[in-house]
Design a protein around this motif. Structure first.
Motif, PDB file in Angstrom:
ATOM      1  N   ARG A 153       0.816  -1.085  -0.098  1.00 24.30           N
ATOM      2  CA  ARG A 153      -0.056  -0.003   0.017  1.00 24.30           C
ATOM      3  C   ARG A 153       0.660   1.259   0.052  1.00 24.30           C
ATOM      4  NH1 ARG A 153      -5.169   0.483   2.339  1.00 24.30           N
ATOM      5  NH2 ARG A 153      -4.263   2.097   3.690  1.00 24.30           N
ATOM      6  N   VAL A 156      -0.293   5.099  -1.113  1.00 25.32           N
ATOM      7  CA  VAL A 156      -1.668   5.055  -0.343  1.00 25.32           C
ATOM      8  C   VAL A 156      -1.108   5.593   1.026  1.00 25.32           C
ATOM      9  CG1 VAL A 156      -3.594   3.848   0.594  1.00 25.32           C
ATOM     10  CG2 VAL A 156      -2.578   3.104  -1.632  1.00 25.32           C
ATOM     11  N   GLU A 169      -9.428   4.111  -1.606  1.00 22.47           N
ATOM     12  CA  GLU A 169      -8.091   4.398  -2.004  1.00 22.47           C
ATOM     13  C   GLU A 169      -7.197   3.907  -3.138  1.00 22.47           C
ATOM     14  OE1 GLU A 169      -6.675   3.394   2.844  1.00 22.47           O
ATOM     15  OE2 GLU A 169      -7.370   1.681   1.515  1.00 22.47           O
ATOM     16  N   ILE A 221      -7.260  -3.058   0.750  1.00 19.90           N
ATOM     17  CA  ILE A 221      -7.422  -1.490   0.228  1.00 19.90           C
ATOM     18  C   ILE A 221      -8.741  -1.610  -0.403  1.00 19.90           C
ATOM     19  CG2 ILE A 221      -6.883  -2.299  -2.279  1.00 19.90           C
ATOM     20  CD1 ILE A 221      -5.065   0.242  -2.567  1.00 19.90           C
TER      21      ILE A 221
END
Length: 532
Positions: free
Chosen positions: A365, A370, A391, A387
């Motif tokens: 991520r 993110v 996102e 996720i």
């Protein structure tokens, strides 16, 4: 009889003159033909458009405030006023994003939702999620609430639980701003390290995810059990996340086990526990990818995820801070390279392997850009996918901008290179690729400008623009004559043709002088002949 030698001399001069003229004509016609046939073909390119391809375009996001009636509860009053207040500039959007807030029609949910997770799923069924760029803020009345409560869902909406009448519109707006700002990722927090290095990888069309189990082994403990069932880990943790990210980029997954690894010389004995420890600041010295002999033969960009299992002689192995105290996690992120998890024990069981896989998901991520979850905004966990949909949208918008920047840089670099290197070959398909890249960049910007934006179409167009621009820049056929300039032609042909040219040039001068002398002597010879 006396005039015959003069006539013969004149005919000889004329013959030599015609021969010399023939050489001159051959040169006059041959040189242009040679120059044309040996010239490098250059397809005309739109240099001005290529140099000005980098233009900022704003994403036009839209948030819809929707009142919701659940069971016998009432409806939130003045939803339109809340929407107007939220759209009045309280959302501090960055320079490349515009957020428009509108009021939607009220909806009713049948039945009762007993938890935020159930309500999150029920709202998705009642109002199917729209395309990337359109988000909803559902306003619900909570009889037991004293203050507004906001929860960010795992789809493209957030939920606001508002007291019946004990709160003002100003309070609702003030409480909604953090939730919406978090969902729209208007502030990219924690995307840089303390040294200023960006954690996120460069935007690419394809990534290779390489998962490696590194085992520090010695002869006494070479038969340790390792429950490293990577196919099961991939099915449970990696594949669900990659399915959500398939619109962002293409991913390939590899795994390997590397044994007989020697850890760096930063392990310190722990006198209290009898084990070993490594300071968190020394982890970069522990992680030596060159000595670990990781597989780096792939052509596409590779993100490495490494699980390190120490030998029995170095077990238990703990990661500590600079003061020797415990740290919150034994995982370590290497910016733009991957992530590492240091296992504590000398053996690996299934639960430890699953815990490492969860850490790898979190590291992936961060590598994709993110932002870390905010403790100030409650949110619903994204489930096995790791996720949330909003996102993924944020990653897509980030990569769209990066792809457009990469395409613009490639086109500008190609324009400068071909303008400076005049002997570089530019074939017709290079011009076609350039025109395709420019057209797809305009398509991406057009999809970004509409409200709400067609962000998925913008990302697809931006990826195609990057692929076309880089294919044009790195085309092998265009680089074939990169190191064969015109000076090389001169160096090859001048030693051959220069002696011939000088011979012809001096012969022409000699014939011209002879022609002048014969022409001057002809009247004298004629007068002498008449007198005789």
């Amino acid at each position: 009889a006396g005039s015959e030698p003069g006539v013969g001399q004149v005919m000889a001069v004329r013959k030599r003159t015609w021969v010399a003229a023939a050489f001159v004509c051959a040169l006059a016609l041959g040189v242009p033909v040679w120059w044309t046939t040996t010239a490098v073909y250059r397809c005309p390119l739109p240099y001005a458009a290529m140099l000005n391809a980098s233009r900022a375009t704003r994403f036009e996001l839209r948030v819809e405030v929707v009142p919701v009636v659940v069971g016998a509860s009432g409806v939130v009053a003045d939803a339109e006023g809340i929407a107007r207040a939220l759209g009045g500039g309280v959302l501090a959007a960055p320079a490349d994003t515009t957020v428009a807030v509108i009021a939607g029609s009220a909806i009713r949910l049948a039945g009762e939702a007993h938890s935020d997770v159930e309500l999150d799923d029920a709202l998705l069924e009642a109002v199917p999620q729209q395309r990337n760029g359109l988000y909803r803020l559902f306003m619900l009345v909570d009889e037991a609430a004293q203050l507004p409560r906001f929860v960010v869902g795992k789809y493209r909406h957030a939920m606001a639980f508002v007291p019946p009448a004990a709160v003002t519109k100003v309070d609702c707006v003030a409480a909604a701003v953090p939730a919406l700002s978090h969902m729209l990722v208007l502030e990219e927090r924690d995307l840089f390290t303390a040294a200023g290095l960006e954690k996120a990888v460069k935007s690419e069309l394809q990534y290779r995810l390489a998962f490696t189990l590194l085992v520090e082994e010695g002869s006494p403990d070479c038969d340790r059990p390792f429950l490293w069932d990577f196919p099961a880990i991939e099915r449970e943790f990696i594949s669900p996340m990659l399915r959500k990210l398939r619109s962002v980029a293409n991913f390939s997954v590899d795994s390997q086990v590397v044994r007989y690894v020697r850890l760096g010389p930063v392990l310190l004995p722990d006198s209290e526990s009898g084990g070993w420890q490594v300071r968190q600041s020394d982890l970069p010295q522990l992680l030596d990818s060159g000595r670990w002999q990781l597989d780096v033969t792939a052509t596409e960009p590779t993100l490495n995820f490494v699980l390190v299992v120490p030998a029995a002689a170095h077990s238990p192995l703990a990661v500590v801070n600079s003061n020797g105290g415990p740290v919150s996690s034994n995982a370590y992120l290497v910016p733009q390279w991957g992530g590492v998890v240091v296992h504590r024990a000398a053996s690996l069981d299934a639960d430890s392997a699953r815990a490492a896989a969860r850490a790898f998901v979190f590291q992936l991520r961060e590598l994709l850009g993110v932002a870390r979850p905010s403790d100030e905004v409650p949110r619903i966990f994204a489930g096995s996918g790791g996720i949330a949909t909003w996102e993924v949208d944020a990653v897509g918008r980030r990569l769209t901008r990066r792809h457009l920047e990469s395409a613009a840089d490639a086109l500008a670099g190609l324009a400068r290179l071909t303008d400076q290197v005049r002997y570089m070959r530019i074939l017709d398909h290079i011009g076609d690729l350039v025109m395709k890249a420019l057209a797809r960049m305009e398509d991406a910007r057009a999809a970004m400008r509409i409200a709400p934006p067609d962000a998925d179409a913008a990302l697809t167009a931006a990826k195609e623009a990057t692929a076309a621009a880089e294919a044009a820049f790195f085309d092998e056929r265009m680089l074939a004559l990169l190191y064969f300039p015109d000076e090389h032609k001169y160096a090859i042909y001048v030693p051959i043709f220069l002696p011939v040219f000088f011979q012809i040039f001096f012969n022409l001068i000699g014939e011209w002088r002879r022609n002048r002398s014969v022409a001057a002597a002809a009247p004298v010879a004629a007068a002498v002949s008449v007198q005789q």
